[in-house]
Design a protein around this motif. Sequence first.
Motif, short mmCIF file in Angstrom:
data_model
loop_
_atom_site.label_atom_id
_atom_site.label_comp_id
_atom_site.label_asym_id
_atom_site.label_seq_id
_atom_site.Cartn_x
_atom_site.Cartn_y
_atom_site.Cartn_z
N PRO A 124 -30.67 32.56 14.69
CA PRO A 124 -30.16 32.75 13.34
C PRO A 124 -29.95 31.44 12.53
CG PRO A 124 -29.04 34.30 14.52
CD PRO A 124 -29.58 33.15 15.64
N ASN A 125 -29.96 31.47 11.49
CA ASN A 125 -29.50 30.30 10.52
C ASN A 125 -28.14 29.81 10.67
OD1 ASN A 125 -28.81 28.61 8.76
ND2 ASN A 125 -30.12 29.41 6.93
N ALA A 126 -27.71 28.80 11.26
CA ALA A 126 -26.37 28.37 11.67
C ALA A 126 -25.52 28.53 10.51
CB ALA A 126 -26.34 27.06 12.45
N ASN A 127 -26.18 28.21 9.42
CA ASN A 127 -25.30 28.04 7.94
C ASN A 127 -25.09 29.23 7.27
OD1 ASN A 127 -24.21 25.97 6.42
ND2 ASN A 127 -25.72 26.40 5.05
N ALA A 128 -25.60 30.33 7.55
CA ALA A 128 -25.83 31.61 6.88
C ALA A 128 -25.01 32.65 7.48
CB ALA A 128 -27.23 31.95 6.57
N ASP A 129 -24.56 33.79 6.56
CA ASP A 129 -24.23 34.76 7.31
C ASP A 129 -25.23 35.80 7.82
OD1 ASP A 129 -21.40 34.64 6.72
OD2 ASP A 129 -21.63 35.48 4.82
N ALA A 133 -28.90 28.77 17.65
CA ALA A 133 -28.55 28.73 16.21
C ALA A 133 -29.69 27.64 15.55
CB ALA A 133 -27.19 27.97 15.95
N ASP A 134 -30.12 28.02 14.23
CA ASP A 134 -31.01 27.24 13.84
C ASP A 134 -30.62 26.39 12.43
OD1 ASP A 134 -33.53 26.48 13.16
OD2 ASP A 134 -34.22 28.36 12.10
N HIS A 135 -31.13 25.16 12.59
CA HIS A 135 -30.70 24.21 11.63
C HIS A 135 -31.35 24.75 10.20
CE1 HIS A 135 -34.46 22.20 12.44
NE2 HIS A 135 -34.38 21.82 11.55
N ASN A 180 -19.80 26.09 8.74
CA ASN A 180 -20.08 27.60 8.44
C ASN A 180 -20.64 28.02 9.79
OD1 ASN A 180 -19.65 27.51 5.92
ND2 ASN A 180 -21.82 26.56 5.56
N ARG A 181 -21.01 27.18 10.77
CA ARG A 181 -21.77 27.85 11.92
C ARG A 181 -21.04 28.86 12.79
NH1 ARG A 181 -23.87 24.03 17.17
NH2 ARG A 181 -24.44 25.69 18.22
N GLY A 182 -19.81 28.44 12.95
CA GLY A 182 -19.04 29.39 13.89
C GLY A 182 -19.02 30.79 13.40
N ASN A 183 -19.00 30.97 11.98
CA ASN A 183 -19.41 32.39 11.19
C ASN A 183 -20.43 33.16 11.92
OD1 ASN A 183 -17.08 32.35 9.62
ND2 ASN A 183 -18.53 31.60 7.96
N MET A 184 -21.54 32.64 12.00
CA MET A 184 -22.58 33.36 12.31
C MET A 184 -22.36 33.77 13.81
SD MET A 184 -25.43 32.89 14.57
CE MET A 184 -26.06 31.20 14.60
N GLU A 185 -22.05 33.02 14.44
CA GLU A 185 -21.74 33.31 16.05
C GLU A 185 -20.69 34.33 16.13
OE1 GLU A 185 -21.31 29.42 17.97
OE2 GLU A 185 -23.36 29.05 17.68
N VAL A 196 -28.43 43.55 -1.17
CA VAL A 196 -28.11 43.19 0.25
C VAL A 196 -27.06 44.04 0.66
CG1 VAL A 196 -27.61 41.26 1.71
CG2 VAL A 196 -28.97 41.03 -0.24
N VAL A 197 -27.45 44.36 2.07
CA VAL A 197 -26.32 45.26 2.78
C VAL A 197 -25.67 44.04 3.90
CG1 VAL A 197 -25.71 46.94 4.40
CG2 VAL A 197 -27.22 47.29 2.51
N ASN A 198 -24.62 43.92 3.96
CA ASN A 198 -23.87 43.18 4.86
C ASN A 198 -23.27 43.86 5.98
OD1 ASN A 198 -22.05 41.37 6.30
ND2 ASN A 198 -20.96 40.46 4.38
#
Length: 928
Positions: free
Chosen positions: A42-47, A78-80, A119-124, A531-533
């Motif tokens: 997944p995009n490292a920078n996004a939710d 994680a994808d840049h 932001n990266r930690g969020n995604m993980e 969008v559903v989170n």
Amino acid sequence: MKLSKAYEPNTYEPEVYALWETSGAFAPTGQGEPYSIVMPPPNANADLHVGHSLETIKDIVIRYQRMNGRDTIYIPGADHAGFETWVVFEKALEKEGKSRFDFSREILYKMTWDFVEQNRGNMELQVRALGVSCDWAANTFTLDKKVVETVYETFKKMWDEGLIYRGERIVNYCTQHQTSFADIEVVFREEKSHLWHIAYPVVENETAAEIIVATTRPETMLGDMAVAVHPDDKKYKDLVGKMVRLPLTDREIPIVADEAVELGFGTGAVKVTPAHDPLDFDIGQRHDLEPLQIIGLDGKITDNAPRKYRGMDVDTARETVVKDLEELGLIRKIEKFEHQVPHCYKCGSVIQPLIMKQWFMDVQPLAQRAKKVVEAGEIKFTPAQKADELVRYYDEMRDWNISRQIPWGIPIPAFQNVADEDDWIFDARVDQAEITVAGKTYQRDNDTFDTWFSSGQWPFITTDFLSGGELARFYPTTLMEHGVDIMRPWCSRMIMFGLYRTGQVPFRNVYLHGMVTDEKGQKMSKSKNNVVNPMDIIDEYGSDALRIGIVMNRSAGQAQAFSVASVVAGRNFCNKLWNIARFIEGQDKNRDIDEPKSLPEAVRSYDEAKVISPVTTGGNHVPKEDGLASPINSASAPTLLPRRSSCLSSQDSSLTLSPSFDSRVAVSCGSALDAPISLADHWVLRQLDTARKTIDGHIKNYRFAEAVDIVYHVVWDDVADWFIEASKINPRPAFLRHVLDIILRLVHPFAPFVSETIWMTLHDDETLLISQKWPEKLIFDKAKAAEFDQIKELVSSVRFITTELPAGKYDLIYEHEPLINENSDLIEALAGLKSVRPTKKGRGMRLAVTDHAAWLDIDEDLLYEHQTRLEMRLVAVREEITNLEKRLSSSGYVDRAPKHLVEETKRQLDDKRTLETRLIAELDVMKE
RNA sequence: GGGUUUGUAGCUCAGUUGGCUAGAGCGUGCGAUUCACAUUCGCAAGGCCGCAGGUUCGAGCCCUGCCAGACCCACCA
């Protein structure tokens, strides 16, 4: 009671996940046949978006395979996300009033890195919240050193083999983002525009003074290098080879014949602008036309155009050109016209086809090899027809523009001779802007690789296959699962690169899920605000509920709406499971009454064996000091599992004989305590065994919705509604626990949190459900199970009738019926009867659907009401008989249909006739 | 323009190579219930399986045509 009143997912989930993670349960065991899945990073920078909750599919598989003794790994990443992230970062820059042009490439790269790092930690953490049991030790970021190094090796290999070239090509260029895009990153939108018919005067010709071209982009005429007509077009036959004077300029251009021109469209004559149109570029190549760039990278008219138009943006230039042509009297016609206009998929601005020097990859050699492998079925696709689509795509693939003009990405390791622009060399020293080789000075290319160029190599990079690392045994991976939308850009390239670099396919199986749309079936997008989170859903309903809800009713490759109702169903299911456990735990308190305190010898010896069993995670429960931070709402430190927590510090607690829960003990040693006794016991084992086998089949065939359905119903209908209700007559805690043990295992891949929470809470030892075995074949008495079927049928029959009767309790009476006699308490309880007792001669309402001589003892006036229903039933039965008879008498059926089907039909007919006879008899009795 | 795909209960969808009375969740109606669970239990209603032909002993499933939608691809200026 250890289990609280209600299952509150948010209280338990974070800590359960932390416990799994710190216990090492996600890591491969090194034993058994490898089974591997690589996560699409997944995009490292996004939710995460709600589509990511379909990671559940992979997690179901990996948990299932883990429980089945496979050596499993699920590799996260994680994808840049080069371009996506760059757009977000550039917007942030703009907010601060800055632009990319204020910084050097190095600084920009560093800034973006820091930006992503925040932001990266969020995604993980969000991946963890979904319960995904991936091995975080293998986590890979697309800009990690090993990724870059492998990508450079691949690039070098292709460079050496002549598969990489510097080409002047028409590229899709976004003047807003100042970068070029792959074809797949461009969206076409229908736009209303005009088709301008413009007269170009022909130089020195008697037959025609002018030739009229039709165009939607009049401004590009400034860059026209020819007019093209179809070679077979009689209208223009004599004009081919002549010159026309290009209006508004002082240039003369030729009329050429080219088959790309479509006969009959517009005027049949096309203006050729090689620098700004892909088709025209091709025509230009064939006729040696020099492209003239009149639109610059900034989207403005260049100095190659007449002075008047220089510096104008494209739209202004268009208006001005049209106005000028009108003044010259050269516009012959303006038609209304709708056509597809390319737009940037991010900012929506019109894509300019521009000529640029770019890095290209010669794709066909790789594509054809990949095509052969797919055609040969070496990779199994689900749904299968997607393989055909991929094969067609391989044939259509054109050379791939792999360079991007953004700093956020893997730098292209190429340097250009400052003295000779055609002299390029490969060199990995991308941290230097300038290098000297053999006395010559070379400057670094400032472009980066298209994201798919690196992510296309993901499976062999993450498994360290080329370097023969510890995870190399997991390549080729077993299953690749991702959305249908990225099959072309990603899956296709993984196969190409996989074969190219490793000589093997990157994965054996591909499962493609459809898109998750909003509840109305519309694509989710920020602009539509639909969008559903997934994190909101987890907060409200729990992770397991989301997992079940997202998988339920979903089939491969089909887009499907996100349904809150399904999530609610998932939550209710978790609650049901929780309450089954609560009930059983409650019964467990009384176990001293009916069970001996001392355990059989066999149990003791098993437990000693268990200590060294690889299945248990015994000694691994060493929590990291800081490792237990909960992914979500870590503020409220859960109060759950107090005993489990204390277990964690007691290293040798597994040696203590646990008197309570591990029913595998009993399974394996044949202890009488939890052996099936009652009819319901045998019946529930049969149901569970059937469910187990069915789930096996569904998972093997990637039919996850069906598997969820089976789990849902066996737990709810069979265990809760029938077995537990039946067991209340004479509860046997050991057997109840045995049943609970089995369903927890069956449920675990689908709803891991709630099943694990129950497991850990009720087990005094340190075992984790995640590391337990999937249930094996269950032993039961078929005849006894079938007898319970009869009781069920009888009970259903009574319920059906009594709900129609006035409220109250009724008596069931029966003639010589041993089954009813032996189970009268059970029937009384399940059917809600006043009593069930024997009689010499039946009276009242006979239960028509069963084979048993049983009656509901009711008054005659009620009986009369029932007569109508019996008559209706008789009509229905007779209709069925007619149908069956028709089938059996039809000429071909008996001869051609499979024998067992014919037998089945005959049996049915017999049954129905018996039923008919009985119904008639009953009606006769009633009428007397 | 080419390709893929969908149409089944009020809604969202299953239905595997044609084969028992077409299923599920949610919703609806009626009834129950303080004993694991109202995030509950029981019962029920609700389907020309888009339309029209065809193949077959047998079609929701296969074939042809039509109607209606979705998606992807494509250089029609």
